[in-house]
Write an enzyme that holds these catalytic residues in place. Structure first.
Site, PDB file in Angstrom:
ATOM      1  N   CYS A  37       2.469  -1.709   7.931  1.00 14.77           N
ATOM      2  CA  CYS A  37       2.216  -2.664   6.854  1.00 14.77           C
ATOM      3  C   CYS A  37       3.354  -3.668   6.672  1.00 14.77           C
ATOM      4  O   CYS A  37       3.209  -4.636   5.931  1.00 14.77           O
ATOM      5  CB  CYS A  37       1.960  -1.915   5.542  1.00 14.77           C
ATOM      6  SG  CYS A  37       0.306  -1.212   5.477  1.00 14.77           S
ATOM      7  N   LYS A  45       2.376  -7.318   7.325  1.00 14.46           N
ATOM      8  CA  LYS A  45       1.490  -8.082   6.449  1.00 14.46           C
ATOM      9  C   LYS A  45       2.085  -9.444   6.090  1.00 14.46           C
ATOM     10  O   LYS A  45       3.293  -9.574   5.896  1.00 14.46           O
ATOM     11  CB  LYS A  45       1.230  -7.305   5.146  1.00 14.46           C
ATOM     12  CG  LYS A  45       0.316  -6.116   5.311  1.00 14.46           C
ATOM     13  CD  LYS A  45       0.097  -5.382   4.015  1.00 14.46           C
ATOM     14  CE  LYS A  45      -0.795  -6.142   3.067  1.00 14.46           C
ATOM     15  NZ  LYS A  45      -1.179  -5.321   1.894  1.00 14.46           N
ATOM     16  N   SER A  98      -6.327 -10.068  -6.336  1.00 18.73           N
ATOM     17  CA  SER A  98      -5.570  -9.332  -5.311  1.00 18.73           C
ATOM     18  C   SER A  98      -5.890  -7.844  -5.287  1.00 18.73           C
ATOM     19  O   SER A  98      -5.001  -7.013  -5.116  1.00 18.73           O
ATOM     20  CB  SER A  98      -4.056  -9.528  -5.534  1.00 18.73           C
ATOM     21  OG  SER A  98      -3.726 -10.888  -5.565  1.00 18.73           O
ATOM     22  N   ASP A  99      -7.158  -7.511  -5.469  1.00 22.63           N
ATOM     23  CA  ASP A  99      -7.527  -6.100  -5.449  1.00 22.63           C
ATOM     24  C   ASP A  99      -7.539  -5.548  -4.033  1.00 22.63           C
ATOM     25  O   ASP A  99      -7.454  -6.285  -3.047  1.00 22.63           O
ATOM     26  CB  ASP A  99      -8.883  -5.889  -6.127  1.00 22.63           C
ATOM     27  CG  ASP A  99      -8.740  -5.114  -7.424  1.00 22.63           C
ATOM     28  OD1 ASP A  99      -8.193  -3.997  -7.370  1.00 22.63           O
ATOM     29  OD2 ASP A  99      -9.146  -5.628  -8.484  1.00 22.63           O
ATOM     30  N   ASP A 115      -8.381  -3.198   7.347  1.00 19.65           N
ATOM     31  CA  ASP A 115      -6.926  -3.097   7.475  1.00 19.65           C
ATOM     32  C   ASP A 115      -6.570  -2.712   8.906  1.00 19.65           C
ATOM     33  O   ASP A 115      -7.155  -1.783   9.455  1.00 19.65           O
ATOM     34  CB  ASP A 115      -6.362  -2.055   6.499  1.00 19.65           C
ATOM     35  CG  ASP A 115      -4.966  -2.412   6.019  1.00 19.65           C
ATOM     36  OD1 ASP A 115      -4.116  -2.715   6.881  1.00 19.65           O
ATOM     37  OD2 ASP A 115      -4.716  -2.393   4.808  1.00 19.65           O
ATOM     38  N   ASP A 146      -3.232   1.111  -4.372  1.00 21.51           N
ATOM     39  CA  ASP A 146      -2.371   1.860  -3.455  1.00 21.51           C
ATOM     40  C   ASP A 146      -1.177   0.990  -3.105  1.00 21.51           C
ATOM     41  O   ASP A 146      -1.285  -0.221  -2.954  1.00 21.51           O
ATOM     42  CB  ASP A 146      -3.121   2.343  -2.220  1.00 21.51           C
ATOM     43  CG  ASP A 146      -3.689   1.236  -1.354  1.00 21.51           C
ATOM     44  OD1 ASP A 146      -3.936   0.137  -1.874  1.00 21.51           O
ATOM     45  OD2 ASP A 146      -3.898   1.485  -0.151  1.00 21.51           O
TER      46      ASP A 146
END
Length: 346
Positions: free
Chosen positions: A17, A20, A48-49, A67, A225
């Site tokens: 991640c 990103k 931005s959920d 993702d 998360d």
């Protein structure tokens, strides 16, 4: 190393991640794009959920997310597990149950067939552990390998959790340790201990299923998360979306001990700096030690669930979480917004 063995992390410029696009840059890229309205779209990307939610009937809504990222582990099977765990987490954060998944994969043309097989097997095994299915996918050739999932889950329309419903008085609970980005960065330079590497890998392959199954029994006003934008990036988004202030009790946060030591000597992932640029203006750090601030901006891969819980339910939920998620902690409170900073470290 055997002739046909590939060291995946050496093929990637950044890991997990940490790859990103920064939250601030992402907001600029999305700015001005016309969004069509649909009364059945319960959650879009406006706040931005973690995933989108679409109402199908009075009793059923679809949760969808995608993702993928470059290797965060050299072992292909482990990389597949981590990427799948991370992708599934977005559905759990919305209160949903993952059901159908599609592989997304990019591989070098000369990547050994067995390595590709092991990567896919890692994803399949973790998806099946979640009680979901992989039903196909899409692959392309690329010099840098990447893997992840598009995930569809189910949730009741009245039980959708978002990152923008936190209320003053809520208690913040969090379910995993912080510092994974620092450990994986140090591991690429052979500067992390095997013990810390194995611990980080265990955390990154631990599904948030148990935490989700526990939390949906209680009054949860908001959930997200904590992944690539770090604890402070995701908390800042929750505070903004909910129009509240959040106070984090830094001494209650479970930091990986070696990650603190590495942060003190400046071993930090590039994504940490992007996250700090995004959220720092909204954070009052108080007297918090710099290395702990750095870890709170540290991009996490397959991180834990951050829950804003009704204060009347917080103790019972924490007790249940502690029975299945050993790292669960009470880490802060939600307050009325008084203008100025959104996050206070105390």
């Amino acid at each position: 190393m055997p002739e046909n063995e590939v060291k995946l992390t050496k093929l990637a410029k950044c890991a997990g991640c940490g790859a990103k696009v920064g939250a601030g840059v992402l907001a600029q890229l999305l700015d001005g794009i016309k969004v069509h309205q649909d009364p059945n779209l319960l959650v879009g990307f406006d706040k931005s959920d973690d995933a989108s939610v679409y109402k199908v009937s009075e009793d059923l809504a679809l949760v969808q997310t995608v993702d993928f990222f470059p290797p965060i582990a050299d072992d292909p099977y482990l990389f597949g597990q981590i990427a799948a765990t991370n992708a599934l987490s977005d559905v759990y954060a919305m209160g949903g149950e993952p059901k159908l998944c599609l592989n997304i994969m990019a591989i070098p043309a000369d990547m050994p067939k067995d390595a590709v097989h092991q990567l896919l097997r890692g994803g399949y095994d973790k998806v099946y552990e979640a009680g979901a299915l992989i039903t196909g996918g899409h692959s392309i050739l690329d010099e840098e390998p990447k893997y992840g999932l598009a995930v569809t889950g189910f949730v009741h329309p009245d039980k959708v959790l978002t990152n923008s419903g936190a209320k003053p008085g809520d208690v913040l609970l969090f379910t995993k340790p912080i510092g994974i980005g620092v450990i994986t960065t140090a591991a690429k330079a052979d500067m992390a201990s095997q013990e810390s590497i194995e611990f980080a890998q265990k955390m990154m392959t631990t599904l948030n299923k148990s935490a989700r199954d526990a939390m949906v029994k209680y009054r949860i006003h908001a959930c997200t998360d904590v992944t690539g934008f770090g604890m402070l990036g995701h908390t800042f988004e929750m505070a903004q979306g909910s129009d509240v202030e959040i106070e984090l009790h830094v001494d209650r946060i479970d930091f990986i001990p070696e990650a603190l030591e590495l942060a003190r000597i400046g071993i930090l992932p590039e994504g940490m700096y992007r996250n700090r640029t995004f959220a720092e203006a909204g954070v009052d750090a108080g007297e918090t030690e710099l290395c702990k601030q750095d870890l709170l901006y540290d991009p996490q891969t397959a991180g834990g669930l951050l829950m804003a819980v009704d204060p009347a339910d917080a103790d019972a939920l924490l007790k249940e979480l502690e029975g299945c998620v050993p790292s669960a902690r009470r880490i802060g409170v939600v307050r009325d917004y008084r203008g100025g900073k959104r996050i206070f470290l105390r």
